[in-house]
Design an enzyme around this catalytic site. Structure first.
Site, PDB file in Angstrom:
ATOM      1  CB  VAL A   1      -0.956  -0.008   1.219  1.00 39.00           C
ATOM      2  CG1 VAL A   1      -1.628   1.346   1.387  1.00 39.00           C
ATOM      3  CG2 VAL A   1      -2.004  -1.092   1.057  1.00 39.00           C
ATOM      4  CB  ALA A   2       3.861   2.169   1.996  1.00 42.55           C
TER       5      ALA A   2
ATOM      6  CB  ILE B   1       0.621   1.417  -4.963  1.00 38.46           C
ATOM      7  CG1 ILE B   1       1.423   0.168  -5.347  1.00 38.46           C
ATOM      8  CG2 ILE B   1      -0.278   1.843  -6.120  1.00 38.46           C
ATOM      9  CD1 ILE B   1       0.605  -1.088  -5.351  1.00 38.46           C
TER      10      ILE B   1
ATOM     11  CD  GLU C   1      -2.791   3.265  -2.020  1.00 33.79           C
ATOM     12  OE1 GLU C   1      -2.307   2.267  -1.496  1.00 33.79           O
ATOM     13  OE2 GLU C   1      -2.392   4.427  -1.801  1.00 33.79           O
TER      14      GLU C   1
ATOM     15  CG  ASP D   1      -6.492  24.252 -43.648  1.00 37.49           C
ATOM     16  OD1 ASP D   1      -5.928  23.904 -44.690  1.00 37.49           O
ATOM     17  OD2 ASP D   1      -7.638  24.715 -43.609  1.00 37.49           O
TER      18      ASP D   1
ATOM     19  CG  ASP E   1     -11.471  25.164 -41.629  1.00 38.86           C
ATOM     20  OD1 ASP E   1     -10.868  24.441 -42.452  1.00 38.86           O
ATOM     21  OD2 ASP E   1     -11.710  26.367 -41.840  1.00 38.86           O
TER      22      ASP E   1
ATOM     23  CG  ASP F   1      -8.055  20.344 -42.464  1.00 38.33           C
ATOM     24  OD1 ASP F   1      -7.092  20.237 -43.237  1.00 38.33           O
ATOM     25  OD2 ASP F   1      -8.770  21.354 -42.396  1.00 38.33           O
TER      26      ASP F   1
ATOM     27  CG  ASN G   1      -0.897   6.612   0.526  1.00 39.16           C
ATOM     28  OD1 ASN G   1      -0.125   7.385   1.100  1.00 39.16           O
ATOM     29  ND2 ASN G   1      -0.533   5.413   0.119  1.00 39.16           N
TER      30      ASN G   1
ATOM     31  CG  ASP H   1      -0.482  12.042   1.013  1.00 35.71           C
ATOM     32  OD1 ASP H   1      -0.337  12.769   2.006  1.00 35.71           O
ATOM     33  OD2 ASP H   1       0.245  11.071   0.756  1.00 35.71           O
TER      34      ASP H   1
END
Length: 876
Positions: A279-280, A282, A284, A326, A613, A617, A707, A711
């Site tokens: 867990v630490a 990654i 999340e 263009d 346009d 294109d 997390n 965070d």
């Protein structure tokens, strides 16, 4: 190559009688053989399929595994929180993708609802889907072309093809033109009419040569369908980061397993510890935070006239170093404008603003061009050929209106424009006399003029005078101006033979016109150049016209930097790739050419933006890293294929969007480095504790809380940090550059170590003061971990400047998130239900004072370090 065949050959090959058309039975048979005249596309994804595709990400897989393990270990709160993160991320991505990929739907809508064809000898109006190869189709002004046609008859037919070819004026068509050369650009195929183009003048009859996906627009649709969507630079980096984090999580868990076995810990504790470290390792909330920051950037850009259709396009903008634009309607105003005029009196070219309506010659020239004119012009409406509208607009500049002139000089007869004569004439009554007004191509006009008006005096048109006129005409042509001449003669009666009207005329003068550049574009291109961004012009117009505009805008300096579509056909993709760096202007190009040009620039490692346009294109818009469509003049097809739409059709908005994109990427990088340094602090905290055989300082749910809650708010606030005003002074970033370049990696590691060490200090202090039962010490470590990270977010504002130089309150969202984060920590600890859920201890006032002081050290150490960094920068 239908344009290379005669009408007789086409009719014979398609087995149709042009007078009778197809029979009903034959048309049904051909409809079964060739299918309906409509565009096909891939099956659209369902909402569920889109949602599932959002989960195909290494980081999401890792999170799912962590959720399963957490559930298996009966840590249900951990598992639920992880699944909520996955759900939020999937929903954000699904909503964005569902709004995109509309190009094929827009192409289908371009099909005309009705078409007039000959069936069984009669004219019939049928749904355009029922048109088949061999059908005889009738065209007249205002009617869309239902399929690709080889014209077999035409009378002054003009067709608006700018959306397909990029040419700024309607193309004159002639059924009798034959081509020996098989390599004719689309815009020069005068004997063809193409599906979804609009007849603006005259009439014509054509035989259908291609329907549905076999039309020119069908080829574009096929290219759109076949082109794959590439990952953006940030997506690639995040994918790489996900793999690294996944490998790191597995490696850490394995290492912890080995250490745990050596230390003799029980199996259950080993699994909990392994989950804690996984867990630490990654972050999340990272996928969701990146998506939300991008979405917030999108909202800001909408206010600045740029709509982002695909979220990752925001960060890609910041890396753009090539803008393929263009010409028509993007760099130019998409309307013809008279720029210069010539009369024989002063024998010099003058700007149109210098025209003097009190001068006999100037007044006569203006009057001629406005009366010999089929267009209409008011402040709210303009109709007719763009060239003729430009002539009326020239009169409006001098407060002269066509309606007023026609009141005093009504038209009594006319000789319409003809592509062979390249002339148009009207007879207008003036007092008791009649005047013939003629306008058209200079060469043709000089063949039928015998006199010339010089300062009101009628003189013989000598060869010397003709040479001066031709010289003036060539000078304007060299400047890419479209030149029209004017002549007249007086009559006593309008009843003269038609073939006598355009004889013995008196030459008046010339005008030169062009589709002019947008006023603000030159400055924008200069800004791009100073920012290390090259502007490339790609257009369907002729080479000299394209180069003249490009030179005026500062895109190209000499003709060696231009290339035509015919020359491109002679180059292989590899040869074009090798030559691409020396080219700035591409003229008379087809949709296939545009795709090849974008591919060539991308082959050199460039991040390419393509603006446009028209329908033509769309394929290049889709294959480019950033496709930019015009919101006002752009077709639905170009908008559907694009990543960004400009609501004001202003090239300058692209530059503003690139600036915004650069700042957004910098902010995303701040968020990523912040989250990773915080997560590294968590890893260091747990790893050192386990390595030294201490009690576990944090539980998995503590880390998840930090997390995902504590965070997340600072990371989002960093995502909306005020942008650097000088960001356009720097060159585009190298997309191969690591997220951890320019010292970011060292900054991340040092701050991770700092956060980890401070958390361990709080934990060991808690154990020493309150004993080793763990809960009190874990609570203190939990608070220091979260609050130190909150203060660390202030360090992320600028790599060198002090937070006091940047301004603590210049990002009020960040200040607010820090206050909210501390408040949430307080509530989790003091509310009994939450403290029991998180297994925490209610801290005393002294404890709170201690943990806050320890946490603020992250800010203090960084402020001191920045003093030395600034001093080093001054000395270097």
């Amino acid at each position: 190559m239908w344009f290379g065949k005669t009408t007789e050959e086409v009719i014979k090959e398609l087995k149709v009688d042009p007078k009778e058309g197809l029979s009903s039975d034959e048309s049904k048979r051909r409809l079964e053989e060739y299918g309906e005249n409509k565009l096909t596309s891939k099956t659209q994804k369902t909402l569920f399929q889109i949602f599932i595709s959002q989960l195909k990400d290494p980081m999401i897989f890792i999170l799912l595994i962590a959720a399963v393990i957490s559930a298996f270990m009966k840590e249900l709160s951990d598992s639920i929180i992880i699944l909520v993160v996955i759900l939020i991320n999937g929903m954000v991505g699904t909503i964005q993708e569902f709004k995109s990929e509309k190009a094929m739907e827009a192409l289908k809508q371009l099909s005309t609802p009705k078409a007039i064809v000959k069936r069984d000898g009669d004219l019939k109006e049928i749904p355009s889907e029922e048109v088949v190869p061999g059908d005889i189709v009738i065209l007249d002004a205002g009617r869309f072309t239902p399929a690709d046609l080889r014209l077999i008859e035409s009378a002054n037919l003009k067709i608006e093809e700018s959306a397909l070819t990029g040419e700024s004026v309607p193309s004159s068509k002639d059924a009798n033109v034959n081509f020996d050369n098989g390599n004719i650009p689309l815009g020069d195929q005068k004997n063809m009419a193409f599906a979804s183009t609009l007849a603006t003048y005259g009439r014509g009859i054509g035989v259908v040569t291609g329907t549905g996906m076999n039309t020119e627009i069908g080829k574009i649709a096929k290219m759109l369908d076949e082109s794959e969507t590439e990952m953006t630079p940030l997506q690639k980096k995040l994918a790489e980061l996900s793999k690294i984090l996944g490998i790191a999580a597995v490696a850490i868990c394995t290492l912890i397993f080995i250490i745990s076995v050596i230390q003799g810990r029980d199996l259950f504790e080993m699994f909990l510890t392994a989950i804690s470290l996984a867990v630490a390792a990654i972050p999340e909330g990272l996928p969701a935070i990146v998506s939300i920051v991008l979405a917030m950037g999108v909202q800001r850009m909408v206010k600045n006239h740029a709509i982002i259709r695909k979220l990752p396009a925001v960060e890609t903008l910041g890396a753009v170093n090539i803008i393929c634009s263009d010409k028509t309607g993007t760099l130019t105003q998409n309307k013809m404008t008279v720029k210069k005029f010539y009369t024989a009196g002063p024998d010099e070219l003058k700007a149109v603003d210098e025209l003097d309506i009190n001068n006999i010659d100037d007044n006569l020239l203006l009057k001629n061009l406005m009366l010999c004119n089929d267009a209409t012009y008011t402040e709210t409406s303009q109709t007719g050929d763009p060239t003729e509208v430009a002539l009326l607009e020239m009169g409006v500049k001098f407060n002269i209106l066509k309606a007023d002139l026609q009141t005093s000089s009504p038209r009594v007869n006319e000789v319409p424009f003809d592509s062979d004569r390249k002339l148009m004439s009207t007879i207008n009554k003036q007092d008791k006399n009649y005047i013939v007004y003629t306008k058209g191509a200079t060469d043709n006009l000089l063949k039928i003029a015998t006199k010339i008006n010089i300062n009101g005096n009628i003189q013989d048109l000598t060869e010397d005078l003709k040479a001066k006129i031709i010289k003036a005409s060539n000078t304007m042509s060299d400047d890419a101006l479209r030149v029209l001449g004017a002549a007249y003669k007086e009559l006593t009666s309008p009843d003269i033979p038609i073939d006598s009207i355009e004889k013995d005329l008196i030459f008046i003068g010339l005008v030169g016109m062009i589709d002019p550049p947008r006023l603000e574009v030159k400055d924008s291109i200069s800004t791009c150049k100073n920012s290390g961004i090259k502007t490339i012009m790609i257009t369907g117009d002729h080479r000299n016209t394209a180069f003249a505009i490009a030179k005026e805008l500062g895109i190209a300096e000499n003709e060696n930097e231009t290339i035509s579509g015919v020359e491109l056909d002679k180059l292989s993709q590899e040869e074009l790739n090798n030559k691409i760096d020396s080219l700035r202007v591409f003229a008379r190009v087809s949709p296939e050419h545009k795709v090849n040009i974008v591919k060539a620039f991308k082959s050199k490692g460039n991040i390419v933006s393509m603006t446009g346009d028209g329908v033509n294109d769309a394929p290049s818009l889709k294959i480019a890293d950033i496709g930019v469509a015009m919101g006002i003049t752009g077709t639905d097809v170009s908008k559907g294929a694009s990543d960004m739409i400009l609501t004001d059709d202003n090239f300058s908005t692209i530059v503003s969007a690139i600036k915004e994109g650069r700042n957004i990427f910098n902010n995303i990088k701040k968020s990523i480095i912040f989250l990773l340094s915080c997560n590294l602090g968590e890893i260091i905290t747990l790893f050192i504790a386990i390595l030294l055989n201490w009690d576990t300082p944090l539980k998995p749910i503590h880390i998840l809380w930090v997390n995902l809650i504590t965070d997340t708010l600072p990371a989002l606030s960093l995502g909306v940090d005020p942008g650097d005003e000088n960001v356009m002074d720097n060159p585009p970033r190298n997309t191969k550059e690591s997220l951890f370049s320019h010292g970011s990696g060292i900054f991340l590691i040092l701050n991770g170590l700092l956060i980890g060490i401070l958390t361990l200090i709080a934990f060991r202090y808690g154990e020493k003061v309150y004993g080793t039962e763990g809960v009190h010490a874990q609570t203190m470590a939990f608070v220091v971990l979260s609050v130190s990270q909150l203060f660390h977010s202030l360090n992320m504002r600028h790599p060198r400047k002090s937070i006091f130089q940047v301004g603590i309150f210049s990002n009020k969202y960040l200040v607010g998130s820090i206050i909210i984060g501390i408040l949430l920590q307080y509530l989790v600890i003091t509310i009994p239900f939450l403290s029991n859920l998180f297994n925490l201890f209610n801290l005393s006032l002294f404890d709170w004072t201690f943990v806050i002081l320890v946490s603020v050290l992250t800010l203090v150490f960084n402020e001191v370090a920045k003093i030395f960094i600034r001093a080093k920068s001054k000395n270097s």
